[in-house]
Design an enzyme around this catalytic site. Structure first.
Site, PDB file in Angstrom:
ATOM      1  N   ARG A   1      39.363  67.024  60.670  1.00 37.55           N
ATOM      2  CA  ARG A   1      39.275  67.458  59.289  1.00 37.55           C
ATOM      3  C   ARG A   1      39.589  66.521  58.169  1.00 37.55           C
ATOM      4  NH1 ARG A   1      40.606  72.373  62.093  1.00 37.55           N
ATOM      5  NH2 ARG A   1      42.933  72.100  61.676  1.00 37.55           N
ATOM      6  N   ARG A   2      40.736  65.530  58.482  1.00 38.15           N
ATOM      7  CA  ARG A   2      41.364  64.541  57.797  1.00 38.15           C
ATOM      8  C   ARG A   2      40.324  63.547  57.728  1.00 38.15           C
ATOM      9  NH1 ARG A   2      44.568  68.142  58.716  1.00 38.15           N
ATOM     10  NH2 ARG A   2      43.586  68.820  56.656  1.00 38.15           N
TER      11      ARG A   2
ATOM     12  N   ASP B   1      49.462  78.823  58.979  1.00 36.15           N
ATOM     13  CA  ASP B   1      48.494  78.275  58.309  1.00 36.15           C
ATOM     14  C   ASP B   1      47.125  79.090  58.018  1.00 36.15           C
ATOM     15  OD1 ASP B   1      49.674  75.820  58.552  1.00 36.15           O
ATOM     16  OD2 ASP B   1      48.766  75.125  60.398  1.00 36.15           O
TER      17      ASP B   1
ATOM     18  N   ALA C   1      40.325  73.422  53.906  1.00 37.32           N
ATOM     19  CA  ALA C   1      39.882  72.349  54.897  1.00 37.32           C
ATOM     20  C   ALA C   1      38.711  72.784  55.877  1.00 37.32           C
ATOM     21  CB  ALA C   1      40.980  71.782  55.600  1.00 37.32           C
TER      22      ALA C   1
ATOM     23  N   THR D   1      49.415  69.366  47.923  1.00 31.72           N
ATOM     24  CA  THR D   1      48.245  68.565  47.529  1.00 31.72           C
ATOM     25  C   THR D   1      48.716  67.010  47.489  1.00 31.72           C
ATOM     26  OG1 THR D   1      46.418  68.365  46.023  1.00 31.72           O
ATOM     27  CG2 THR D   1      48.494  68.993  45.181  1.00 31.72           C
TER      28      THR D   1
ATOM     29  N   ARG E   1      52.155  78.965  50.451  1.00 32.13           N
ATOM     30  CA  ARG E   1      51.635  77.470  50.337  1.00 32.13           C
ATOM     31  C   ARG E   1      50.276  77.417  49.680  1.00 32.13           C
ATOM     32  NH1 ARG E   1      50.180  75.140  55.876  1.00 32.13           N
ATOM     33  NH2 ARG E   1      52.397  75.005  56.247  1.00 32.13           N
TER      34      ARG E   1
HETATM   35  P1  FDA Z   1      41.868  65.760  47.439  1.00 28.75           P
HETATM   36  O1  FDA Z   1      41.081  66.114  48.877  1.00 28.75           O
HETATM   37  O2  FDA Z   1      41.095  65.935  46.198  1.00 28.75           O
HETATM   38  O3  FDA Z   1      42.652  64.379  47.826  1.00 28.75           O
HETATM   39  C1  FDA Z   1      43.314  63.902  46.955  1.00 28.75           C
HETATM   40  C2  FDA Z   1      43.698  62.326  47.207  1.00 28.75           C
HETATM   41  O4  FDA Z   1      44.671  62.755  48.275  1.00 28.75           O
HETATM   42  C3  FDA Z   1      42.474  61.709  47.453  1.00 28.75           C
HETATM   43  O5  FDA Z   1      41.947  61.065  46.449  1.00 28.75           O
HETATM   44  C4  FDA Z   1      43.031  60.631  48.457  1.00 28.75           C
HETATM   45  O6  FDA Z   1      44.012  59.635  47.820  1.00 28.75           O
HETATM   46  C5  FDA Z   1      44.299  61.564  48.932  1.00 28.75           C
HETATM   47  N1  FDA Z   1      43.915  62.283  50.222  1.00 28.75           N
HETATM   48  C6  FDA Z   1      43.503  63.436  50.477  1.00 28.75           C
HETATM   49  N2  FDA Z   1      43.117  63.673  51.891  1.00 28.75           N
HETATM   50  C7  FDA Z   1      43.385  62.399  52.530  1.00 28.75           C
HETATM   51  C8  FDA Z   1      43.065  62.121  53.672  1.00 28.75           C
HETATM   52  N3  FDA Z   1      42.486  62.928  54.817  1.00 28.75           N
HETATM   53  N4  FDA Z   1      43.080  60.716  54.131  1.00 28.75           N
HETATM   54  C9  FDA Z   1      43.569  60.004  53.164  1.00 28.75           C
HETATM   55  N5  FDA Z   1      43.986  60.376  51.881  1.00 28.75           N
HETATM   56  C10 FDA Z   1      43.546  61.635  51.536  1.00 28.75           C
HETATM   57  N6  FDA Z   1      44.227  73.403  54.600  1.00 28.75           N
HETATM   58  C11 FDA Z   1      43.570  74.763  55.224  1.00 28.75           C
HETATM   59  O7  FDA Z   1      42.468  75.156  54.858  1.00 28.75           O
HETATM   60  N7  FDA Z   1      44.640  75.314  55.738  1.00 28.75           N
HETATM   61  C12 FDA Z   1      45.726  75.086  55.664  1.00 28.75           C
HETATM   62  O8  FDA Z   1      46.696  75.911  56.240  1.00 28.75           O
HETATM   63  C13 FDA Z   1      46.195  73.951  55.364  1.00 28.75           C
HETATM   64  N8  FDA Z   1      47.552  73.426  55.104  1.00 28.75           N
HETATM   65  C14 FDA Z   1      47.973  72.295  54.776  1.00 28.75           C
HETATM   66  C15 FDA Z   1      49.257  71.924  54.436  1.00 28.75           C
HETATM   67  C16 FDA Z   1      49.687  70.985  53.850  1.00 28.75           C
HETATM   68  C17 FDA Z   1      51.209  70.590  53.644  1.00 28.75           C
HETATM   69  C18 FDA Z   1      48.715  70.042  52.998  1.00 28.75           C
HETATM   70  C19 FDA Z   1      49.092  68.980  52.031  1.00 28.75           C
HETATM   71  C20 FDA Z   1      47.335  70.452  53.275  1.00 28.75           C
HETATM   72  C21 FDA Z   1      46.961  71.513  54.159  1.00 28.75           C
HETATM   73  N9  FDA Z   1      45.688  71.792  54.210  1.00 28.75           N
HETATM   74  C22 FDA Z   1      45.308  72.961  54.687  1.00 28.75           C
HETATM   75  C23 FDA Z   1      44.705  70.793  53.944  1.00 28.75           C
HETATM   76  C24 FDA Z   1      43.982  71.078  52.321  1.00 28.75           C
HETATM   77  O9  FDA Z   1      43.429  72.238  52.502  1.00 28.75           O
HETATM   78  C25 FDA Z   1      43.262  69.827  52.038  1.00 28.75           C
HETATM   79  O10 FDA Z   1      42.239  69.811  52.790  1.00 28.75           O
HETATM   80  C26 FDA Z   1      43.905  68.371  52.119  1.00 28.75           C
HETATM   81  O11 FDA Z   1      45.247  68.504  51.465  1.00 28.75           O
HETATM   82  C27 FDA Z   1      43.131  67.480  50.983  1.00 28.75           C
HETATM   83  O12 FDA Z   1      43.218  67.896  49.835  1.00 28.75           O
HETATM   84  P2  FDA Z   1      44.077  67.363  48.541  1.00 28.75           P
HETATM   85  O13 FDA Z   1      44.817  68.577  47.807  1.00 28.75           O
HETATM   86  O14 FDA Z   1      45.013  66.488  49.114  1.00 28.75           O
HETATM   87  O15 FDA Z   1      42.854  66.980  47.718  1.00 28.75           O
END
Ligand code: FDA
Length: 304
Positions: A285-286, A130, A186, A223, A181
């Site tokens: 963070r979530r 990560d 975050a 994502t 990945r």
């Molecule tokens: P975005 O935040 O724009 O969300 C798009 C849509 O997804 C939202 O409108 C909502 O519907 C849904 N959604 C997103 N987050 C949600 C939540 N918490 N609760 C409910 N719904 C939600 N980051 C990092 O800094 N280092 C890392 O190593 C990783 N590793 C990692 C692994 C995997 C498998 C994933 C999917 C993500 C990570 N992340 C991460 C986290 C990543 O950086 C990011 O913060 C989250 O994935 C949220 O971004 P989205 O791409 O989903 O888009």
């Protein structure tokens, strides 16, 4: 504003202590976290396997401060890898280097992670490293490169689309054949390092995603962004990139509707499944990503 507040709170140890010891904790964390014990994590992985979803298992924890704690993290992960193997699962593990001593003992950190790599190699699996805050980017990528030289194919790096430097990192990792990945990122980052506007982060994500799909080695598109997922699907169709040359990744408990769509359409999907009792920073963070989750959790508490 709310994002910043939750990310600030994610670093407050007094709140962490109070929340992690709360008798109600399981009620608010259960959506995102498989449980406190390894068996609960494995149980979730077995359930996902029945839905044709693979996983990467994360034993929660970060920023340990002693060599003993770092060794404990290593031992917990070795147990997790043994349990994955015993259950015949194809899961990988995801780790944070600060959980293995990166903050104070880089060599010990490398030795700890090397033991996991040796195990991943015998299982024909992978350790996914990560990415944490930008304080660690150089050291993390340096260690990934070292591990790749010795265990090529069994380590994966993570790149964050919000950082300005990411395109150059992706080019360098792809040239070495290191799987990546791609996520948005975050952590709380200064405007000198990262795009402050979400629209810019999203645009950069799409650009880097296409670069990885075209030139990377088995990239993971991580994502839940529906618009970006549509663009990914369009891109692989246009370029005739076969679905076994990449995978999608999502977090356990988020956007199950999209997860079902992807697997239903024959795409590979891996879920990031965390377990363990040090859940507080991950959980916060979530909330930072989607402050509306607070309402969801409040409803859960009232219902119970
Ligand atoms: P975005 O935040 O724009 O969300 C798009 C849509 O997804 C939202 O409108 C909502 O519907 C849904 N959604 C997103 N987050 C949600 C939540 N918490 N609760 C409910 N719904 C939600 N980051 C990092 O800094 N280092 C890392 O190593 C990783 N590793 C990692 C692994 C995997 C498998 C994933 C999917 C993500 C990570 N992340 C991460 C986290 C990543 O950086 C990011 O913060 C989250 O994935 C949220 O971004 P989205 O791409 O989903 O888009």
């Amino acid at each position: 504003m709310l994002r910043k507040t939750f990310l600030y709170l994610s670093q407050q140890s007094w709140l962490r202590h109070w929340m992690e010891n709360s008798p109600l904790s399981q009620r608010f964390t259960s959506r995102f976290i498989a449980g406190e014990r390894l068996e609960e994590g494995i149980h979730v992985l077995e359930k996902l396997r029945r839905e044709k979803i693979t996983a990467t298992l994360d034993f929660l924890g970060e920023n340990v401060s002693t060599l003993d704690e770092a060794a404990q993290s290593r031992d917990n992960y070795l147990k997790a890898q043994a349990a994955i193997r015993a259950s015949g699962l194809t899961a990988t593990v995801s780790i944070k280097l600060t959980q293995f001593g990166l903050d104070f003992a880089e060599e010990a950190c490398l030795n700890n992670v090397t033991q996991l790599m040796e195990c991943a190699k015998t299982m024909d699996s992978r350790v996914e490293i990560d990415m944490e805050s930008s304080d660690y980017t150089d050291r993390t990528l340096g260690l990934v490169t070292t591990l790749h030289k010795r265990f090529g194919g069994h380590v994966r790096a993570v790149i964050q689309a919000y950082l300005f430097r990411s395109e150059s990192d992706i080019r360098s990792l792809s040239a070495q054949g290191i799987p990546v990945r791609l996520c948005k990122g975050a952590y709380r980052e200064p405007p000198s390092m990262a795009y402050p506007l979400k629209s810019d982060v999203d645009a950069n994500y799409v650009k880097l995603m296409k670069l990885l799909l075209d030139e990377g080695t088995y990239p993971a598109i991580a994502t839940h962004d529906e618009t970006i997922l549509k663009q990914a699907r369009l891109h692989v169709q246009e370029r005739q990139i076969s679905p076994d040359r990449f995978e999608f990744q999502m977090l356990y408990g988020i956007r199950r509707d999209l997860q079902n769509q992807l697997t239903g359409d024959g795409y590979r999907l891996r879920l990031y499944v965390p377990y363990g009792d040090a859940w507080y920073p991950y959980f916060m963070r979530r909330l930072a990503e989607r402050p509306a989750n607070v309402l969801f959790i409040a409803k859960n508490l009232l219902r119970n």
